[in-house]
Scaffold this motif. Structure first.
Motif, PDB file in Angstrom:
ATOM      1  N   TYR A  87       0.670  -1.321  -0.007  1.00  0.00           N
ATOM      2  CA  TYR A  87       0.153   0.011   0.014  1.00  0.00           C
ATOM      3  C   TYR A  87       0.894   1.272   0.176  1.00  0.00           C
ATOM      4  CZ  TYR A  87      -3.005   3.536   1.971  1.00  0.00           C
ATOM      5  OH  TYR A  87      -3.862   4.821   2.019  1.00  0.00           O
ATOM      6  N   ALA A  88       1.939   1.466   0.784  1.00  0.00           N
ATOM      7  CA  ALA A  88       2.704   2.462   0.899  1.00  0.00           C
ATOM      8  C   ALA A  88       3.435   2.786  -0.513  1.00  0.00           C
ATOM      9  CB  ALA A  88       3.881   2.189   2.084  1.00  0.00           C
ATOM     10  N   SER A  89       3.793   1.609  -1.199  1.00  0.00           N
ATOM     11  CA  SER A  89       4.612   1.536  -2.365  1.00  0.00           C
ATOM     12  C   SER A  89       3.527   2.224  -3.577  1.00  0.00           C
ATOM     13  CB  SER A  89       5.054   0.336  -2.905  1.00  0.00           C
ATOM     14  OG  SER A  89       5.863  -0.095  -1.802  1.00  0.00           O
ATOM     15  N   ASP A  90       2.218   2.132  -3.347  1.00  0.00           N
ATOM     16  CA  ASP A  90       1.140   2.601  -4.289  1.00  0.00           C
ATOM     17  C   ASP A  90       0.855   4.098  -4.322  1.00  0.00           C
ATOM     18  OD1 ASP A  90      -1.454   1.071  -5.837  1.00  0.00           O
ATOM     19  OD2 ASP A  90      -1.933   2.891  -4.820  1.00  0.00           O
ATOM     20  N   PRO A  91       0.740   4.608  -5.462  1.00  0.00           N
ATOM     21  CA  PRO A  91       0.530   5.952  -5.344  1.00  0.00           C
ATOM     22  C   PRO A  91      -0.720   6.594  -4.444  1.00  0.00           C
ATOM     23  CG  PRO A  91       0.457   5.181  -7.543  1.00  0.00           C
ATOM     24  CD  PRO A  91       0.480   4.118  -6.873  1.00  0.00           C
TER      25      PRO A  91
END
Length: 163
Positions: free
Chosen positions: A28-32
């Motif tokens: 999730y953190a890696s997602d925009p």
């Protein structure tokens, strides 16, 4: 037909649940929508122990078979106006491969069940204005902008970094 999935309260002391929390939150953190930066090594190493050290924190995990596909992190707060607990939904994450299947809604319903058990008067969450699918979901299940007096407008979520 959507694949079956299971939803349950995470056990911070369970190594598999701990790994699932870090895996889904890192995705999730890696997602925009989550900021487009992976979790730091420090967060990956310490997150679950720090959540477990807080009696007012709880997490909901979603699984497709043995694969972790969703996470909701909640932190209990306190409503001074109502003099009762509230629950802030801090993270809602569903793996990209499993979005649109009702997983976020099922996890939020479980979080609401737990919040009611804890005597919470309300649940809160923040969402980026550009995350239209999340906005539609939250509004559909009863979330709305926070306001006391319409003449004063709606509350704005703000932050100030301290580190």
């Amino acid at each position: 037909m959507a694949a079956a999935f299971s939803i349950r309260l995470a056990d911070y002391a369970d190594a598999a649940d701990a790994a699932a929390i870090v895996q889904v939150l890192d995705a999730y953190a890696s997602d925009p929508a989550g900021g487009a930066e992976p979790l730091s090594d420090f967060a990956k190493t310490h997150l679950v122990a720090e959540l477990g050290a807080r009696p007012h924190a709880f997490s909901i995990l979603a699984f497709d078979g043995a694969q972790a596909v969703g996470l909701v992190n909640c932190i209990e707060g306190f409503s001074t106006f109502r003099c009762k607990p509230l629950v802030n939904v801090h993270d809602v994450a569903v793996m990209a491969s499993h979005r649109g299947r009702g997983i976020a809604e099922a996890m939020l319903r479980e979080a609401e069940r737990i919040a009611r058990e804890r005597g919470a008067v309300k649940m809160t969450l923040e969402v980026l204005s550009g995350n239209e699918p999340a906005m539609r979901l939250y509004q559909r299940i009863g979330y709305a902008g926070y306001q006391l007096d319409p003449a004063m407008g709606t509350a704005q979520f703000m932050q100030k970094w301290l580190d």
